[in-house]
Design an enzyme around this catalytic site. Structure first.
Site, PDB file in Angstrom:
ATOM      1  CE  LYS A 139      52.056  56.903  77.046  1.00  0.00           C
ATOM      2  NZ  LYS A 139      51.613  55.925  78.284  1.00  0.00           N
ATOM      3  CE  LYS A 146      51.200  62.364  79.873  1.00  0.00           C
ATOM      4  NZ  LYS A 146      50.389  61.242  80.670  1.00  0.00           N
ATOM      5  CE  LYS A 174      54.272  56.856  86.429  1.00  0.00           C
ATOM      6  NZ  LYS A 174      53.309  56.553  85.306  1.00  0.00           N
TER       7      LYS A 174
END
Ligand code: AQP
Length: 326
Positions: free
Chosen positions: A111, A192, A195
């Site tokens: 991230k 993956k 969102k």
């Protein structure tokens, strides 16, 4: 009775990975265990959120969880920030986890590589997650495969706290489903489904129009060898479709592969299975959307129930670590 807890971030629209990897299993768990499920709005704040959108997403996600089958009369459904004990225990967890342990978390690396602004909270997020879990004397945490490392860290932190300050926390186990544990992006099947990954064609939103979902699955990336078998390492796109089909029809991916010789029929059947899974959820969501006050009332009841458990465990932890009672 076994205690179960899990959470989900209101960081964007609920997708098929969240549903198959987590929420669907929660619906089963609520009838078999004393279950707590929370919308983890504080976790969503680790990346910058628009305030009005965060409020809307939090309420909408709670409604969507109910539409997916969570029953607030059976389980405890609440919003994380409504139970103050989460942030207080998170500090005790930050004081128990090491910098080196947090630095090894692969989700932080993924991230932070993609983010323009990397908050300190993105780094310490696993300490808040440990607090979420340990506050409820949780035995089992049903999550998708991506959360395995955070769960291991929660266990390590609980064991360390117990050995330093005396038996305080229940050490939880992760429960990772056999099918749907890691739903991948339809366009980039080595990532993956997520969102926050900006991949509208690769992500199936639970509330997407059904026609769009059919199109996205028909355009999903496969490969050129034309063979249908479950082999995520060498055939990630086809294996992802087989995992989705399997999870939507209650089979293993190997069973789901039987009988297919061409990609076209596999995609058509996968799209039909996804549409069958999502149609009743979308209908129920539309009904719930008409009455936001009722959802807010249900969440307030859930928060009171959750706080009564959490405050007791927090008191135990404060006492164990040596904070002066007031
Ligand atoms: N692709 C996935 N396949 C299977 N399970 C998944 N989960 C998430 N993505 C997949 C599971 O959904 C639950 C809730 O996830 P979360 O809201 O805590 O956030 P996340 O794990 O970080 O998932 P996202 O969707 O990728 O959100 P962002 O992009 O905001 O980080 C968890 O049990 C998770 O395992």
């Amino acid at each position: 009775m076994t205690r179960v807890l899990s959470g989900i971030q209101p960081s964007g629209a609920l997708h098929l990975g969240n549903l198959l990897g987590a929420v669907r299993n929660w619906v089963v768990d609520q009838h078999e265990a004393d279950s707590f499920f929370c919308v983890v709005d504080l976790h969503a704040l680790t990346s910058v959120q628009d305030p009005a959108a965060l409020r809307d997403n939090t309420l909408q996600l709670a409604q969507l969880l109910i539409a997916c089958g969570l029953d607030p009369a059976v389980c405890t459904l609440f919003v994380q920030s409504h139970v103050r004990a989460h942030t207080e225990l998170a500090w005790l967890m930050e004081c128990t986890v090491s910098f080196g342990e947090l630095r090894r978390m692969t989700q932080f690396k993924d991230k932070s590589d993609k983010a323009e602004f990397v908050s300190a909270a993105l780094f310490t997020y696993p300490a808040l997650m440990a607090a979420d879990i340990l506050l409820y004397d949780t035995d089992r945490v049903p999550v998708g495969d991506d959360q395995r490392q955070h769960l291991e860290l929660t266990r390590d932190v609980a064991i360390r706290f117990n050995s330093r300050y005396g038996d305080t926390f229940v050490v939880p186990e992760a429960a990772i489903p056999k099918a749907g544990a890691r739903v991948m992006d339809l366009q980039q099947p080595s990532n993956k489904m997520s969102k926050s990954l900006d991949s509208p064609q690769g992500t199936i939103g639970v509330l997407d129009p059904l026609k769009d979902i059919e199109k996205k699955i028909k355009r999903a990336v496969t490969d050129t060898d034309g063979e249908i078998r479950y082999d995520p390492a060498t055939k990630p796109g086809v294996s992802n479709l087989l995992s989705i089909l399997a999870a939507c029809t209650g089979r293993t991916p190997e069973q789901a592969a039987e009988g297919y010789t061409q990609y076209g029929p596999l995609k058509a059947d996968t799209a039909a299975a996804v549409v069958d899974t999502l149609t009743p959820i979308q209908r129920r969501f539309e009904e719930l959307r008409a009455d936001p006050a009722e959802t807010a009332r249900l969440l307030a009841v859930g928060a009171d129930k959750a706080a009564s458990v959490a405050d007791e465990v927090l008191g135990r932890a404060r006492n164990a670590i040596g904070l002066l009672p007031r």
